[in-house]
Design a protein around this motif. Structure first.
Motif, PDB file in Angstrom:
ATOM      1  N   THR A   9       0.821  -0.933   0.427  1.00 35.48           N
ATOM      2  CA  THR A   9      -0.160   0.201   0.025  1.00 35.48           C
ATOM      3  C   THR A   9       0.832   1.521   0.190  1.00 35.48           C
ATOM      4  O   THR A   9       1.793   1.034   0.971  1.00 35.48           O
ATOM      5  CB  THR A   9      -0.662  -0.047   1.429  1.00 35.48           C
ATOM      6  N   TYR A  41      -6.309  -1.424  -5.911  1.00 37.98           N
ATOM      7  CA  TYR A  41      -7.147  -1.263  -4.931  1.00 37.98           C
ATOM      8  C   TYR A  41      -7.455   0.179  -4.561  1.00 37.98           C
ATOM      9  O   TYR A  41      -5.928   0.496  -4.020  1.00 37.98           O
ATOM     10  CB  TYR A  41      -8.104  -2.011  -4.072  1.00 37.98           C
ATOM     11  N   GLU A 101     -14.151   4.250  -3.730  1.00 34.75           N
ATOM     12  CA  GLU A 101     -13.405   3.247  -3.721  1.00 34.75           C
ATOM     13  C   GLU A 101     -13.616   2.924  -5.081  1.00 34.75           C
ATOM     14  O   GLU A 101     -14.366   3.065  -5.793  1.00 34.75           O
ATOM     15  CB  GLU A 101     -13.779   2.079  -2.931  1.00 34.75           C
ATOM     16  N   VAL A 128     -12.023  -0.006  -8.041  1.00 36.43           N
ATOM     17  CA  VAL A 128     -11.368  -1.508  -7.801  1.00 36.43           C
ATOM     18  C   VAL A 128     -11.582  -2.190  -9.486  1.00 36.43           C
ATOM     19  O   VAL A 128     -12.002  -2.069 -10.466  1.00 36.43           O
ATOM     20  CB  VAL A 128     -12.154  -2.616  -7.302  1.00 36.43           C
ATOM     21  N   PHE A 174      -8.354  -6.728  -9.400  1.00 36.69           N
ATOM     22  CA  PHE A 174      -8.766  -7.347  -7.876  1.00 36.69           C
ATOM     23  C   PHE A 174     -10.263  -7.618  -7.123  1.00 36.69           C
ATOM     24  O   PHE A 174      -9.850  -7.587  -5.420  1.00 36.69           O
ATOM     25  CB  PHE A 174      -8.320  -5.456  -7.552  1.00 36.69           C
ATOM     26  N   GLU A 175     -11.370  -7.251  -8.077  1.00 35.98           N
ATOM     27  CA  GLU A 175     -12.296  -7.141  -7.693  1.00 35.98           C
ATOM     28  C   GLU A 175     -12.545  -8.752  -7.244  1.00 35.98           C
ATOM     29  O   GLU A 175     -13.591  -8.769  -6.225  1.00 35.98           O
ATOM     30  CB  GLU A 175     -13.271  -7.524  -9.456  1.00 35.98           C
ATOM     31  N   PHE A 210     -11.942  -8.064  -3.304  1.00 40.04           N
ATOM     32  CA  PHE A 210     -12.406  -7.251  -3.233  1.00 40.04           C
ATOM     33  C   PHE A 210     -14.622  -7.571  -2.991  1.00 40.04           C
ATOM     34  O   PHE A 210     -15.287  -7.623  -1.655  1.00 40.04           O
ATOM     35  CB  PHE A 210     -12.698  -5.661  -3.935  1.00 40.04           C
ATOM     36  N   ARG A 228     -14.555  -9.372   0.183  1.00 39.48           N
ATOM     37  CA  ARG A 228     -14.008  -8.678   2.147  1.00 39.48           C
ATOM     38  C   ARG A 228     -14.683  -9.439   3.018  1.00 39.48           C
ATOM     39  O   ARG A 228     -15.509  -9.385   2.766  1.00 39.48           O
ATOM     40  CB  ARG A 228     -14.158  -7.147   1.266  1.00 39.48           C
TER      41      ARG A 228
END
Length: 341
Positions: free
Chosen positions: A244, A315, A326, A328, A332-333, A336, A339
């Motif tokens: 990140t 993300y 947000e 995405v 990345f889905e 996500f 999550r």
């Protein structure tokens, strides 16, 4: 009497089986320490009684010290510092580890056409985000323009382990070295037979395997609103790395203006757009680390387009008047949708 002896014998066998089972049941252990101006934490499952954990910690500490000695611009005698001191036109045979990280940094520099630049050092130092003492006044336009003349990944060439410079450039791997540290720790754990672990170095993470209950490792993505104290999202991951990047972690303020440590090599100034956090999932932490910074520099629109074009799991958190939007990427889905928070 014989029945009693048999009964006692049977009980002893049962007790030995239980003790053996307990002694070989995987248990979660951890250790941590300082590194690269931040901290690291390692968690893993083992059947060892604890004697080898300290040996493994010493091995990990040695790995991290070695990386720091190669890539820290804060150490004037490190391999990167010695290269940066060399004049334009110089070349040098460098270590395999240094070459590996430079290679990945040059790849990302090329992919982004210089929005991420491995030679950002002169600008980072000018704005007070390098080894020299920080500043509380932004530099002048003349100073910025002078520093920009010493920035350009195209002036840095790597052939095998031979690194050369065609200009008075300054290599800075601070945006990618922590990720490499995570990967190096992972390699050390696997060399020692560890197959289920979670590694974190300054917020960059890599996992392998699952926990003892069969569940994936859970990691939290922090909220820019509260840093480590507020969680934006929690996802389950295994066999991947997460990095990140955020403009809220390191900055200085002057006359109501906040200057981020993330510098745009094109403008020579800290980013000013509303993309405040980028989390990347990749197989390696070194690539996740560098790509997170690259997309942060690119901004919300260019950054997402770049992620989609290159199949990057990204993300993004974009600042709004109230809270964060947000965004995405397609890759990345799957994380996500599943999550936890």
């Amino acid at each position: 009497m014989r029945k009693k002896i048999l009964l006692v014998f049977a009980l002893l066998v049962v007790i030995l089986i239980i003790i053996k089972g307990l002694s070989f049941s995987p248990k979660l252990v951890s250790f941590s320490g300082p590194t690269m101006g931040t901290t690291y934490t390692v968690k893993f499952y083992t059947v060892d009684n604890g004697s080898d954990v300290q040996v493994l910690k010493s091995a990990v500490d040695s790995v991290l010290l070695h990386i720091n000695k190669l890539m820290s611009t804060y150490d004037p005698s490190s391999e990167i510092s010695l290269f940066n001191k060399m004049p334009s036109g110089s070349s040098k045979e460098i270590s395999a580890e240094f070459a590996h990280v430079v290679d990945k940094a040059l790849l990302i520099s090329s992919m982004t056409e210089g929005y991420y630049d491995v030679t950002i050092g002169p600008l980072a130092n000018l704005w007070g985000f390098g080894p020299k003492k920080g500043r509380d006044e932004p530099p002048s336009d003349a100073e910025i323009n002078a520093a920009k003349q010493k920035v350009g990944y195209q002036y840095l060439n790597l052939e095998g382990n031979k690194l050369s410079k065609e200009n008075d450039i300054y290599v800075d791997l601070s945006s990618i070295a922590k990720g490499f540290g995570v990967d190096a720790i992972a390699n050390k754990l696997e060399e020692n037979g560890i197959q289920s672990y979670l590694i974190e170095v300054g917020g960059e993470i890599r996992t392998k395997g699952v926990k003892d209950d069969g569940e994936s490792w859970k990691i939290a993505i922090e909220s820019p609103a509260g840093g480590h104290n507020i969680v934006q999202a929690v996802i389950g991951i295994t066999d991947v790395a997460v990095a990140t990047s955020g403009d809220y972690r390191n900055y200085f303020e002057k006359r109501g203006v906040r200057y981020s440590h993330i510098i745009d090599p094109v403008t020579g100034r800290p980013i000013t757009h509303k993309l405040v956090s980028v989390s990347i999932i990749d197989k390696s932490a070194v690539m996740a680390d560098g790509l997170a910074t690259a997309i942060t520099v690119l901004g919300p629109d260019k950054g997402m387009a770049f992620a989609e074009e290159n199949g990057i799991a990204a993300y993004l958190l974009v600042k709004q008047d109230f809270g964060y939007e947000e965004r995405v990427s397609t890759a990345f889905e799957p994380y996500f949708k599943n999550r936890i928070q």
